[in-house]
Motif scaffolding. Structure first.
Motif, PDB file in Angstrom:
ATOM      1  N   ASP B  46       0.836  -1.199   0.000  1.00 47.07           N
ATOM      2  CA  ASP B  46       0.000   0.000   0.000  1.00 47.07           C
ATOM      3  C   ASP B  46       0.870   1.248   0.000  1.00 47.07           C
ATOM      4  O   ASP B  46       1.917   1.282   0.646  1.00 47.07           O
ATOM      5  CB  ASP B  46      -0.893   0.033   1.253  1.00 47.07           C
ATOM      6  CG  ASP B  46      -1.742  -1.212   1.390  1.00 47.07           C
ATOM      7  OD1 ASP B  46      -2.400  -1.575   0.398  1.00 47.07           O
ATOM      8  OD2 ASP B  46      -1.721  -1.827   2.471  1.00 47.07           O
ATOM      9  N   LYS B 108      -1.895   1.992  -4.012  1.00 49.09           N
ATOM     10  CA  LYS B 108      -3.028   2.775  -3.497  1.00 49.09           C
ATOM     11  C   LYS B 108      -2.988   2.848  -1.978  1.00 49.09           C
ATOM     12  O   LYS B 108      -2.308   2.057  -1.336  1.00 49.09           O
ATOM     13  CB  LYS B 108      -4.339   2.123  -3.924  1.00 49.09           C
ATOM     14  CG  LYS B 108      -4.535   2.046  -5.413  1.00 49.09           C
ATOM     15  CD  LYS B 108      -5.893   1.435  -5.731  1.00 49.09           C
ATOM     16  CE  LYS B 108      -6.152   1.404  -7.211  1.00 49.09           C
ATOM     17  NZ  LYS B 108      -5.499   0.223  -7.858  1.00 49.09           N
ATOM     18  N   ASN B 113      -9.183   4.979   0.023  1.00 49.89           N
ATOM     19  CA  ASN B 113      -8.778   5.057  -1.378  1.00 49.89           C
ATOM     20  C   ASN B 113      -9.907   5.651  -2.223  1.00 49.89           C
ATOM     21  O   ASN B 113      -9.663   6.468  -3.105  1.00 49.89           O
ATOM     22  CB  ASN B 113      -8.377   3.666  -1.890  1.00 49.89           C
ATOM     23  CG  ASN B 113      -7.879   3.724  -3.319  1.00 49.89           C
ATOM     24  OD1 ASN B 113      -7.099   4.587  -3.665  1.00 49.89           O
ATOM     25  ND2 ASN B 113      -8.357   2.816  -4.153  1.00 49.89           N
ATOM     26  N   GLY B 116      -9.652   5.506  -5.905  1.00 51.28           N
ATOM     27  CA  GLY B 116      -8.511   6.240  -6.449  1.00 51.28           C
ATOM     28  C   GLY B 116      -8.527   7.721  -6.094  1.00 51.28           C
ATOM     29  O   GLY B 116      -7.503   8.394  -6.185  1.00 51.28           O
ATOM     30  N   THR B 119      -6.285   8.450  -2.993  1.00 49.70           N
ATOM     31  CA  THR B 119      -4.872   8.371  -3.334  1.00 49.70           C
ATOM     32  C   THR B 119      -4.431   9.621  -4.104  1.00 49.70           C
ATOM     33  O   THR B 119      -3.384  10.203  -3.811  1.00 49.70           O
ATOM     34  CB  THR B 119      -4.602   7.103  -4.174  1.00 49.70           C
ATOM     35  OG1 THR B 119      -4.928   5.965  -3.366  1.00 49.70           O
ATOM     36  CG2 THR B 119      -3.155   7.012  -4.601  1.00 49.70           C
TER      37      THR B 119
END
Lengths: 79, 192
Positions: B46, B108, B113, B116, B119
């Motif tokens: 991660d 990620k 997250n 996305g 991130t």
């Protein structure tokens, strides 16, 4: 005016953790044993981290000064 | 009156001597002294945990410690080249290759997250605050002499080939014994 005879000034302003101690470790050997580096940082963690770094590496923090907008640290190379 | 007391003192003294001898033997058996070294297992693939690993690693190197990072399991995917490809993979290896992040910049967050978005937001924040990126941290680690050891079995399990792995100045493929041999001599061991 500082009370310390400084051999080198290191401007580390704007660099966050872990950069200040990393740069410090790379620069400490550029002065002779017994000489002093004056460091300027804006990372508040440096107040604790420089004494911790010095304790581990066997060098000495002579003084830390909290100034407006930055922190001034005097490091003496002992090894 | 004093005779038994003296005798008691003598026995006590002999007992102490015996204990010291026993202790001395145990200390000798302890083996090599610990080094000023950090052994870290990088298990996670991660982004947040990789950042933590690399910040601690570069920080430890700056503190004058020898640093050894063992990348295993999901961590190995973070060592892939962004554009590296390898031929001759079987179906399962190809599947793993597709599913796992292709290198450190494709990793990620372990939390938040949000498809996305989280991130991307963190990366934006890091840029704004001038925090070092994984690219910068890996480069710095290389300059500071941080060693990277890659778990050979994880490579094999996930079907990664060596030509897919990044060029790093101090990288080696190892097994668990190498990690254990480093960690038992280290004053500091971490699992991230």
């Amino acid at each position: 005016m500082s009370a310390h005879a400084v051999a080198k000034v290191l401007d580390l302003k704007g660099l966050p953790c872990p950069m200040p101690v990393v740069k410090m470790s790379q620069e400490i050997n550029s002065v002779k044993v017994g000489e002093i580096i004056e460091v300027h940082t804006t990372d508040p963690g440096s107040l604790a981290d420089f004494p911790a770094w010095a304790d581990t590496t066997g060098n000495e923090v002579l003084e830390t000064k909290q100034r407006e907008g930055s922190i001034q640290i005097f490091v003496k190379r002992l090894k | 009156m004093s005779a038994p007391a003296t005798m008691q003192a003598t026995t006590h003294y002999q007992d102490l001597e015996f204990q010291i001898a026993e202790l001395r033997k145990k200390v000798e058996e302890l083996g090599p002294a610990q080094e000023n070294k950090l052994s870290m297992i990088v298990f996670s693939g991660d982004l947040d945990k990789l950042l933590a690993s690399m910040i601690i690693a570069t920080g430890a190197a700056a503190m004058g410690m020898k640093v050894v990072l063992f990348f295993t399991f999901w961590g190995t995917a973070a060592l892939r080249k962004a554009n590296g490809d390898a031929r001759g993979k079987d179906f399962m290896s190809k599947m793993f290759g597709w599913m796992l992040p292709k290198g450190r910049n494709k990793t990620k967050l372990s939390q938040m997250n949000m498809g996305g978005m989280g991130t991307a937001m963190l990366k934006g924040l890091m840029k704004k605050k001038n925090a070092p990126s994984l690219d910068q941290l890996f480069e710095m680690a290389g300059q500071l002499g941080v060693e990277i050891k890659v778990c050979e079995m994880s490579m094999d399990l996930m079907g990664f080939k060596r030509e897919e792995i990044i060029d790093y100045p101090n990288l080696e493929y190892v097994g668990v014994a190498t990690f254990l041999n480093h960690s038992r001599k280290s004053i500091n061991q971490l699992f991230i």
